[in-house]
Motif scaffolding. Sequence first.
Motif, short mmCIF file in Angstrom:
data_model
loop_
_atom_site.label_atom_id
_atom_site.label_comp_id
_atom_site.label_asym_id
_atom_site.label_seq_id
_atom_site.Cartn_x
_atom_site.Cartn_y
_atom_site.Cartn_z
N THR A 22 -6.51 4.36 -4.51
CA THR A 22 -5.96 3.06 -4.15
C THR A 22 -4.77 3.25 -3.22
O THR A 22 -3.85 4.01 -3.54
N SER A 23 -4.81 2.61 -2.08
CA SER A 23 -3.71 2.72 -1.11
C SER A 23 -2.65 1.67 -1.42
O SER A 23 -2.90 0.48 -1.33
N LEU A 24 -1.47 2.15 -1.79
CA LEU A 24 -0.36 1.26 -2.09
C LEU A 24 0.67 1.38 -0.97
O LEU A 24 1.12 2.48 -0.65
N VAL A 25 1.00 0.26 -0.36
CA VAL A 25 1.85 0.28 0.83
C VAL A 25 3.32 0.22 0.46
O VAL A 25 4.13 1.00 0.95
N LEU A 26 3.66 -0.71 -0.36
CA LEU A 26 5.05 -0.90 -0.74
C LEU A 26 5.13 -1.51 -2.12
O LEU A 26 4.11 -1.86 -2.72
N GLN A 27 6.34 -1.61 -2.62
CA GLN A 27 6.52 -2.19 -3.95
C GLN A 27 7.68 -3.17 -3.96
O GLN A 27 8.60 -3.09 -3.15
N GLY A 28 7.60 -4.12 -4.88
CA GLY A 28 8.72 -4.96 -5.23
C GLY A 28 9.04 -4.62 -6.67
O GLY A 28 8.72 -3.54 -7.15
N TYR A 29 9.65 -5.56 -7.38
CA TYR A 29 9.98 -5.33 -8.78
C TYR A 29 8.72 -5.48 -9.63
O TYR A 29 8.25 -6.59 -9.84
N TRP A 30 8.20 -4.37 -10.12
CA TRP A 30 6.94 -4.34 -10.89
C TRP A 30 5.79 -5.00 -10.12
O TRP A 30 4.92 -5.64 -10.70
N LYS A 31 5.81 -4.85 -8.80
CA LYS A 31 4.73 -5.37 -7.95
C LYS A 31 4.38 -4.30 -6.94
O LYS A 31 5.27 -3.59 -6.46
N VAL A 32 3.12 -4.20 -6.61
CA VAL A 32 2.72 -3.28 -5.56
C VAL A 32 1.79 -3.99 -4.58
O VAL A 32 1.07 -4.92 -4.95
N MET A 33 1.83 -3.53 -3.33
CA MET A 33 0.93 -4.05 -2.32
C MET A 33 -0.21 -3.05 -2.13
O MET A 33 0.01 -1.90 -1.76
N ALA A 34 -1.42 -3.50 -2.42
CA ALA A 34 -2.59 -2.64 -2.31
C ALA A 34 -3.47 -3.07 -1.15
O ALA A 34 -3.64 -4.27 -0.89
N ILE A 35 -4.02 -2.08 -0.44
CA ILE A 35 -4.98 -2.35 0.62
C ILE A 35 -6.37 -2.34 0.00
O ILE A 35 -6.71 -1.45 -0.79
N CYS A 36 -7.17 -3.33 0.35
CA CYS A 36 -8.54 -3.38 -0.16
C CYS A 36 -9.31 -2.13 0.26
O CYS A 36 -9.34 -1.79 1.44
N PRO A 37 -9.97 -1.46 -0.69
CA PRO A 37 -10.73 -0.26 -0.35
C PRO A 37 -12.03 -0.55 0.41
O PRO A 37 -12.61 0.35 0.99
#
Length: 109
Positions: free
Chosen positions: A47-62
């Motif tokens: 899973t490609s995770l780009v960045l994070q916030g507070y207990w949040k992550v941004m994932a790129i659709c595979p």
Amino acid sequence: MSVKLLPLDNFLNSFGNAMHNRMDLSPYYGHWYQCACGGEHVMDSRTSLVLQGYWKVMAICPEDPTYFTNIKVQMFMMVKFKGFKSLCGTRINTAEDQQLLMTVVDQLK
Ligand SMILES: [Zn+2]
């Protein structure tokens, strides 16, 4: 229930104070999340995770890398994992949006 798609700037704002992802989600691999593409994917080492916030992550659709999802890592008392909850998503389909996203990610710490 599908993930709500937002314009890119609203989607980016939904992370609050974002930074490059440092969260180690490996303890939660194997759990599924809803994706902005309309499908569901399993969280794993690919899973490609780009960045994070507070207990949040941004994932790129595979399956379609134009889709991005803001996934909340739901915890109980900060210690017990309760599952992923997709808060919103976006679709990058213009060169302008692509440029904005790259600019934002480049400037993060
Ligand atoms: Zn997807």
